[in-house]
Design a protein around this motif. Structure first.
Motif, short mmCIF file in Angstrom:
data_model
loop_
_atom_site.label_atom_id
_atom_site.label_comp_id
_atom_site.label_asym_id
_atom_site.label_seq_id
_atom_site.Cartn_x
_atom_site.Cartn_y
_atom_site.Cartn_z
N MET A 178 0.82 -1.20 0.00
CA MET A 178 0.00 0.00 0.00
C MET A 178 0.86 1.26 0.00
SD MET A 178 -3.19 1.16 2.48
CE MET A 178 -4.22 -0.25 2.07
N LEU A 179 2.03 1.20 0.61
CA LEU A 179 2.93 2.35 0.54
C LEU A 179 3.30 2.64 -0.91
CD1 LEU A 179 5.36 1.86 3.57
CD2 LEU A 179 3.41 3.41 3.39
N ALA A 180 3.47 1.60 -1.70
CA ALA A 180 3.76 1.81 -3.13
C ALA A 180 2.60 2.54 -3.80
CB ALA A 180 4.02 0.48 -3.81
N ARG A 181 1.38 2.19 -3.42
CA ARG A 181 0.21 2.89 -3.99
C ARG A 181 0.22 4.36 -3.60
NH1 ARG A 181 -5.57 0.37 -3.44
NH2 ARG A 181 -5.88 1.98 -5.06
N PHE A 182 0.58 4.66 -2.35
CA PHE A 182 0.65 6.07 -1.94
C PHE A 182 1.68 6.82 -2.78
CE2 PHE A 182 -1.51 4.79 2.06
CZ PHE A 182 -2.46 5.80 2.10
N LEU A 183 2.81 6.20 -3.05
CA LEU A 183 3.84 6.86 -3.86
C LEU A 183 3.38 7.05 -5.30
CD1 LEU A 183 7.06 5.08 -2.55
CD2 LEU A 183 6.31 7.41 -2.04
N ARG A 184 2.68 6.07 -5.83
CA ARG A 184 2.29 6.12 -7.24
C ARG A 184 1.03 6.93 -7.49
NH1 ARG A 184 3.90 0.22 -7.50
NH2 ARG A 184 5.85 0.19 -8.73
N GLU A 185 0.08 6.90 -6.54
CA GLU A 185 -1.26 7.40 -6.82
C GLU A 185 -1.64 8.65 -6.04
OE1 GLU A 185 -4.18 4.23 -6.50
OE2 GLU A 185 -2.65 2.73 -7.01
N THR A 186 -0.80 9.12 -5.12
CA THR A 186 -1.15 10.28 -4.31
C THR A 186 -0.02 11.31 -4.34
OG1 THR A 186 -0.21 9.65 -2.15
CG2 THR A 186 -2.33 8.66 -2.77
N ALA A 187 -0.23 12.39 -3.61
CA ALA A 187 0.74 13.49 -3.56
C ALA A 187 1.84 13.26 -2.53
CB ALA A 187 0.02 14.79 -3.24
N ALA A 188 1.94 12.07 -1.97
CA ALA A 188 2.96 11.79 -0.96
C ALA A 188 4.36 12.08 -1.49
CB ALA A 188 2.88 10.34 -0.51
N ASP A 189 5.19 12.70 -0.65
CA ASP A 189 6.60 12.93 -0.99
C ASP A 189 7.47 11.75 -0.60
OD1 ASP A 189 6.29 15.80 -1.71
OD2 ASP A 189 5.82 16.01 0.44
N MET A 190 7.00 10.95 0.36
CA MET A 190 7.86 9.97 1.01
C MET A 190 7.00 8.94 1.73
SD MET A 190 9.00 12.42 4.18
CE MET A 190 10.24 11.30 4.80
N VAL A 191 7.62 7.87 2.18
CA VAL A 191 6.93 6.92 3.04
C VAL A 191 7.89 6.49 4.15
CG1 VAL A 191 5.34 6.05 1.29
CG2 VAL A 191 7.58 4.95 1.57
N MET A 192 7.30 6.03 5.25
CA MET A 192 8.06 5.42 6.34
C MET A 192 7.78 3.93 6.29
SD MET A 192 8.05 6.27 10.44
CE MET A 192 9.31 7.57 10.34
N LEU A 193 8.80 3.16 5.97
CA LEU A 193 8.70 1.74 5.69
C LEU A 193 9.19 0.96 6.90
CD1 LEU A 193 8.34 -0.58 3.52
CD2 LEU A 193 10.76 -0.19 2.97
N ALA A 194 8.30 0.19 7.52
CA ALA A 194 8.62 -0.52 8.76
C ALA A 194 8.88 -2.00 8.51
CB ALA A 194 7.48 -0.36 9.77
N GLY A 195 10.13 -2.40 8.63
CA GLY A 195 10.49 -3.80 8.66
C GLY A 195 10.57 -4.53 7.33
N ARG A 196 10.23 -3.85 6.23
CA ARG A 196 10.14 -4.57 4.95
C ARG A 196 11.36 -4.36 4.06
NH1 ARG A 196 6.85 -6.03 7.93
NH2 ARG A 196 8.55 -7.52 8.03
#
Length: 337
Positions: A178-196
């Protein structure tokens, strides 16, 4: 400590960050003096990125972090918090929080990714911290709330960013798809990725990391010890992996990685901190730190030299994926603190 820039923004993070969940009394009480001393030690070591959330200790983490930072020069550090869990009065308190924090449960969490919920959450965080602004705001664990998070919360954060109220926006989760979806489909600048993206789990190579590269966005890595299994030189039975007892096969794999680390003159936890930094989209590793001693150890581990041959040997032995990328990409800021 080297700074790295969140791509397409004016915000830069030190490569090592202070995760403030534990000073919200995660799993056990952290005395206020220990929390303050840990934060002072982190500052003295050059750490200038601090992450918190309302969820952490029902506001206690934000209060303690704000108290430690409020007398510091505001332009010298970056603070992030999160939205999605409003804190509201608890009409049926039982005495102690039931979500892992040793605090009174006079408040409870209420999921809310609406525009009003986001604005209220940010206002409440500013009140608890006593700070004038937040530099980064993440959507916190929106796993079951994609539609409202993507269509209401993220556009609200984007408006605040575009107005200059916030420097950068994103989402933080324990999954990468889902973080990939936020990067591809929304205005997000970044994500915080936990454990992956750790020495034991490189599944983010299948989704979020390619998305970050494709769209020129940035990633903060957390949970790099996978709940503890990678935190000691020699993993043993009874250690945790993703919040549960580690299965024997993962303990054996961690021990095998530790053997290779030793052959290269380093340790498993030092390699665990260094590994995410080898990917060009990952600009920061943030670690939970409870005491000055933990801060000192993590800073020392972060500063250890890790030979490139270690990663080559781990790949050759099938201990990390063969498609692991090496080398920083764009976004580096050569300034050091």
């Amino acid at each position: 400590m080297r700074l790295r820039k969140i791509q397409k923004t004016s915000v830069s993070l030190t490569e090592l960050g202070f995760g403030a969940s534990v000073i919200g009394n995660l799993y056990r009480v952290t005395p206020a003096a220990d929390a303050a001393a840990a934060l002072d030690t982190a500052w003295d070591a050059g750490i200038r990125y601090f992450d918190t959330a309302p969820h952490y200790g029902l506001g206690l983490s934000e209060q303690r972090l704000g108290a430690a930072l409020r007398h510091r020069p505001r332009d010298e550090y970056v603070i992030s918090s999160k939205v999605g869990r409003l804190l509201v009065p608890n009409q049926e308190p039982r005495g102690v929080d039931t979500e892992g924090f040793v605090v009174r449960d006079d408040l409870r969490r209420q999921w809310d990714f609406s525009r009003d919920g986001v604005l209220r959450s940010i206002e409440d965080t500013l009140e608890r911290t006593g700070l004038d602004r937040l530099d980064i705001v993440y959507l916190h664990d929106p796993d079951d709330h994609w539609r409202q998070a993507a269509l209401e919360a993220m556009p609200t954060l984007a408006d605040l960013r575009d107005q200059g109220v916030i420097g950068a926006i994103g989402a933080g989760m324990n999954q990468s798809a889902m973080l990939a979806r936020f990067l591809r489909e929304t205005a997000a600048d970044m994500v915080m990725l936990a454990g992956r993206y750790s020495l034991l789990d490189q599944s983010a190579l299948d989704d979020v990391l390619p998305a970050a590269q494709e769209h020129g966005k940035s990633v903060v890595a957390v949970g790099v010890f996978n709940s503890g299994l990678l935190s000691q030189d020699r993993p043993t039975e009874g250690m945790k992996y993703d919040y549960q007892d580690a299965p024997p096969e993962l303990i054996a794999r961690a021990q095998a990685i530790a053997d290779v680390c030793e052959q290269h003159g380093t340790t498993l936890p030092a390699a665990a901190i260094a590994f995410p930094h080898t990917h060009p989209s990952i600009i920061n590793v943030t670690l939970g730190m409870r005491t000055p001693e933990q801060v000192g150890r993590n800073v020392e581990l972060h500063g250890q030299y890790i030979p490139d041959g270690l990663w080559d040997d781990l790949r050759a032995q099938g201990l990390i994926r063969s498609d692991v990328l090496m080398g920083h990409g764009g976004g580096r800021d050569e300034r050091c603190l």
